[in-house]
Design a protein around this motif. Structure first.
Motif, PDB file in Angstrom:
ATOM      1  N   MET A 117     -93.259  20.103 -25.721  1.00 31.38           N
ATOM      2  CA  MET A 117     -92.243  19.558 -26.614  1.00 31.38           C
ATOM      3  C   MET A 117     -92.891  19.253 -27.955  1.00 31.38           C
ATOM      4  O   MET A 117     -94.116  19.359 -28.092  1.00 31.38           O
ATOM      5  CB  MET A 117     -91.589  18.312 -26.004  1.00 31.38           C
ATOM      6  N   LYS A 118     -92.089  18.894 -28.954  1.00 38.52           N
ATOM      7  CA  LYS A 118     -92.644  18.648 -30.282  1.00 38.52           C
ATOM      8  C   LYS A 118     -92.023  17.411 -30.926  1.00 38.52           C
ATOM      9  O   LYS A 118     -90.876  17.062 -30.653  1.00 38.52           O
ATOM     10  CB  LYS A 118     -92.400  19.848 -31.198  1.00 38.52           C
ATOM     11  N   ALA A 119     -92.816  16.791 -31.807  1.00 38.85           N
ATOM     12  CA  ALA A 119     -92.325  15.736 -32.685  1.00 38.85           C
ATOM     13  C   ALA A 119     -92.354  16.265 -34.110  1.00 38.85           C
ATOM     14  O   ALA A 119     -93.268  17.003 -34.496  1.00 38.85           O
ATOM     15  CB  ALA A 119     -93.199  14.485 -32.564  1.00 38.85           C
TER      16      ALA A 119
ATOM     17  N   GLY B 250     -92.990  37.295 -22.027  1.00 42.00           N
ATOM     18  CA  GLY B 250     -94.201  36.486 -22.113  1.00 42.00           C
ATOM     19  C   GLY B 250     -93.968  35.137 -21.472  1.00 42.00           C
ATOM     20  O   GLY B 250     -93.626  35.040 -20.293  1.00 42.00           O
ATOM     21  N   THR B 251     -94.109  34.075 -22.266  1.00 46.40           N
ATOM     22  CA  THR B 251     -93.850  32.725 -21.771  1.00 46.40           C
ATOM     23  C   THR B 251     -92.525  32.195 -22.319  1.00 46.40           C
ATOM     24  O   THR B 251     -92.300  30.992 -22.357  1.00 46.40           O
ATOM     25  CB  THR B 251     -94.990  31.784 -22.184  1.00 46.40           C
ATOM     26  N   MET B 252     -91.645  33.099 -22.742  1.00 46.28           N
ATOM     27  CA  MET B 252     -90.395  32.700 -23.381  1.00 46.28           C
ATOM     28  C   MET B 252     -89.196  33.305 -22.659  1.00 46.28           C
ATOM     29  O   MET B 252     -89.303  34.355 -22.032  1.00 46.28           O
ATOM     30  CB  MET B 252     -90.381  33.167 -24.851  1.00 46.28           C
TER      31      MET B 252
ATOM     32  N   LEU C 152     -87.266  30.318 -15.857  1.00 43.32           N
ATOM     33  CA  LEU C 152     -87.341  28.945 -16.346  1.00 43.32           C
ATOM     34  C   LEU C 152     -86.080  28.573 -17.124  1.00 43.32           C
ATOM     35  O   LEU C 152     -85.587  29.354 -17.945  1.00 43.32           O
ATOM     36  CB  LEU C 152     -88.570  28.788 -17.246  1.00 43.32           C
ATOM     37  N   ASP C 153     -85.579  27.386 -16.874  1.00 47.60           N
ATOM     38  CA  ASP C 153     -84.410  26.867 -17.568  1.00 47.60           C
ATOM     39  C   ASP C 153     -84.862  26.301 -18.914  1.00 47.60           C
ATOM     40  O   ASP C 153     -85.053  25.101 -19.080  1.00 47.60           O
ATOM     41  CB  ASP C 153     -83.735  25.792 -16.706  1.00 47.60           C
ATOM     42  N   GLY C 154     -85.042  27.177 -19.885  1.00 48.48           N
ATOM     43  CA  GLY C 154     -85.649  26.799 -21.155  1.00 48.48           C
ATOM     44  C   GLY C 154     -84.766  25.889 -22.000  1.00 48.48           C
ATOM     45  O   GLY C 154     -83.565  26.118 -22.131  1.00 48.48           O
ATOM     46  N   VAL C 155     -85.376  24.866 -22.592  1.00 46.91           N
ATOM     47  CA  VAL C 155     -84.649  23.949 -23.468  1.00 46.91           C
ATOM     48  C   VAL C 155     -84.178  24.695 -24.721  1.00 46.91           C
ATOM     49  O   VAL C 155     -83.030  24.558 -25.145  1.00 46.91           O
ATOM     50  CB  VAL C 155     -85.531  22.747 -23.854  1.00 46.91           C
ATOM     51  N   THR C 156     -85.072  25.496 -25.309  1.00 48.33           N
ATOM     52  CA  THR C 156     -84.683  26.261 -26.492  1.00 48.33           C
ATOM     53  C   THR C 156     -83.639  27.307 -26.126  1.00 48.33           C
ATOM     54  O   THR C 156     -82.718  27.579 -26.910  1.00 48.33           O
ATOM     55  CB  THR C 156     -85.909  26.920 -27.139  1.00 48.33           C
TER      56      THR C 156
ATOM     57  N   GLY D  20     -88.517  29.680 -27.281  1.00 49.31           N
ATOM     58  CA  GLY D  20     -89.384  28.723 -26.609  1.00 49.31           C
ATOM     59  C   GLY D  20     -89.786  27.610 -27.554  1.00 49.31           C
ATOM     60  O   GLY D  20     -89.553  27.685 -28.765  1.00 49.31           O
ATOM     61  N   THR D  21     -90.422  26.586 -27.019  1.00 48.68           N
ATOM     62  CA  THR D  21     -90.777  25.416 -27.818  1.00 48.68           C
ATOM     63  C   THR D  21     -91.744  25.752 -28.940  1.00 48.68           C
ATOM     64  O   THR D  21     -91.561  25.327 -30.084  1.00 48.68           O
ATOM     65  CB  THR D  21     -91.407  24.331 -26.918  1.00 48.68           C
ATOM     66  N   ALA D  22     -92.779  26.509 -28.648  1.00 47.32           N
ATOM     67  CA  ALA D  22     -93.846  26.720 -29.625  1.00 47.32           C
ATOM     68  C   ALA D  22     -93.351  27.461 -30.851  1.00 47.32           C
ATOM     69  O   ALA D  22     -93.635  27.067 -31.988  1.00 47.32           O
ATOM     70  CB  ALA D  22     -95.007  27.472 -28.985  1.00 47.32           C
TER      71      ALA D  22
END
Length: 356
Positions: free
Chosen positions: A77-79, A235-237, A257-261, A302-304
């Motif tokens: 996650m990010k701030a 990939g990871t997304m 994966l149930d991705g947030v993004t 994805g988050t990143a």
């Protein structure tokens, strides 16, 4: 170290900060970490007193079960800091819920909600100078849980450690990305742990990704393990395909994966009148659309990176380039999400969470 009590969190401050030694203009993703970390241990059936301590190595017994049976889950996650110095999180409730779902799938204890949010907010306020203004700048937050009980018996651990570490970040991906559609290897299998954000999921991807790299691709689009006929993740997304004016993406399952993004992309697209079809997507459908010219975009979420456009893809012996567009869905949706994250636009979805 100066120690003070903030119920229920014990805080041990670092004697000095490393921040002056950091070149924020040339950051390598995930390689520089802030001054403090959050830790909490699970022993004798319950979580103990949470602490914030100076960032430091963990001391683990060589027989700690995480090393032998891969009981480890994590989140990303990010701030963000806005132009008025406000600090914001993006849908942190989703990350909290998902790390507990991942823990349950890996036979690990769930973490208390008040510990998570109070610990996260306290950690971010303590290291808030590491959160820089400006688009692309953020503080990447990595909560994770590992099995720490010293034993090589093949059974769930009785001891765990919950940790949150933070790393200043800039844009994650750069340059054009081309992907290979897998026709042999799979990211996960039905009935497995693909829907959990478990460490073992990611380690298993490295070898087939290395093979794709040797062929000139940066990532792999994974296909289902049973037939390799259906597209699942990139990939990871999570991955989206635009055919004509529609967006297609695979439904979540115990493999995906149930991705947030991912959920945010779907919501923003639909709010802007874009038709989104969440359904199984066949490889042959995407290849046919590429050949006919109706495949307009492929992008990962994805988050990143938030959204990472794909410039081209390969499948078996065929290679395809995607058209370049100045008004792509990817760029429009990414801007909408980023504007919410940095508090530059209204948040009609209620996703933004202020760190006070």
């Amino acid at each position: 170290m100066k120690t003070e009590e903030v119920t229920p969190i014990k805080i041990k401050k670092a004697d000095s900060s490393k921040i002056e030694k950091v070149d924020f203009d040339h950051l390598t993703f995930g390689s520089v970490f802030t001054d403090h970390m959050f830790v909490c241990d699970y022993v004798n059936g319950s979580w103990g007193t949470p602490e914030i301590i100076p960032y430091q190595p963990l001391v683990l017994d060589p027989s700690a079960r995480v090393f032998h049976y891969a009981q480890a889950v994590f989140e990303g996650m990010k701030a963000y800091r806005d132009d008025k110095d406000g600090i914001w999180l993006f849908r942190p409730d989703e990350n909290f819920n998902r790390i507990n779902k991942s823990s349950v799938r890996m036979a690990m204890p769930e973490f208390p909600e008040d510990y998570f949010f109070e610990g996260l907010k306290t950690l971010l306020k303590l290291d808030e100078k590491w959160i820089r203004k400006g688009e692309g700048n953020s503080l990447y937050i990595r909560p994770f849980v590992i099995a720490t009980e010293p034993s090589v018996m093949a059974s769930p651990s009785g001891q765990y450690k919950f940790v949150i570490i933070c790393s200043p970040a800039q844009s994650y991906y750069g340059g054009e990305v081309r992907v290979k559609i897998a026709d042999h290897y799979s990211r996960s299998a039905s009935g497995g742990i693909g829907a959990a954000k478990a460490a073992a999921n990611y380690g298993a991807q490295f070898y087939p990704t290395n093979l794709a790299n040797k062929e000139g691709y940066q990532q792999v689009i994974w296909t289902d393990s049973n037939t390799h006929e259906y597209l699942e993740e990139a990939g990871t997304m999570n991955v989206f395909f635009r055919i004509g004016d529609k967006l297609l993406t695979a439904p979540t399952s115990d493999r995906i994966l149930d991705g947030v993004t991912r959920k945010s992309v779907i919501a923003v697209a639909e709010a802007n009148g874009i038709t989104v079809e969440v359904r199984p997507v066949k490889v042959e459908e995407i290849v046919a659309a590429a050949k006919s010219g109706t495949l307009k975009e492929i992008f990962g979420s994805g988050t990143a990176a938030v959204i990472n456009p794909v410039a081209g893809f390969g499948y078996k012996e065929d290679k395809f380039e995607l058209p370049k567009s100045s008004d792509s869905y990817a760029s429009m949706i990414k801007k909408a999400i980023i504007d919410i994250q940095y508090n530059r636009a209204e948040d009609p979805f209620g996703w933004r969470y202020e760190v006070r």
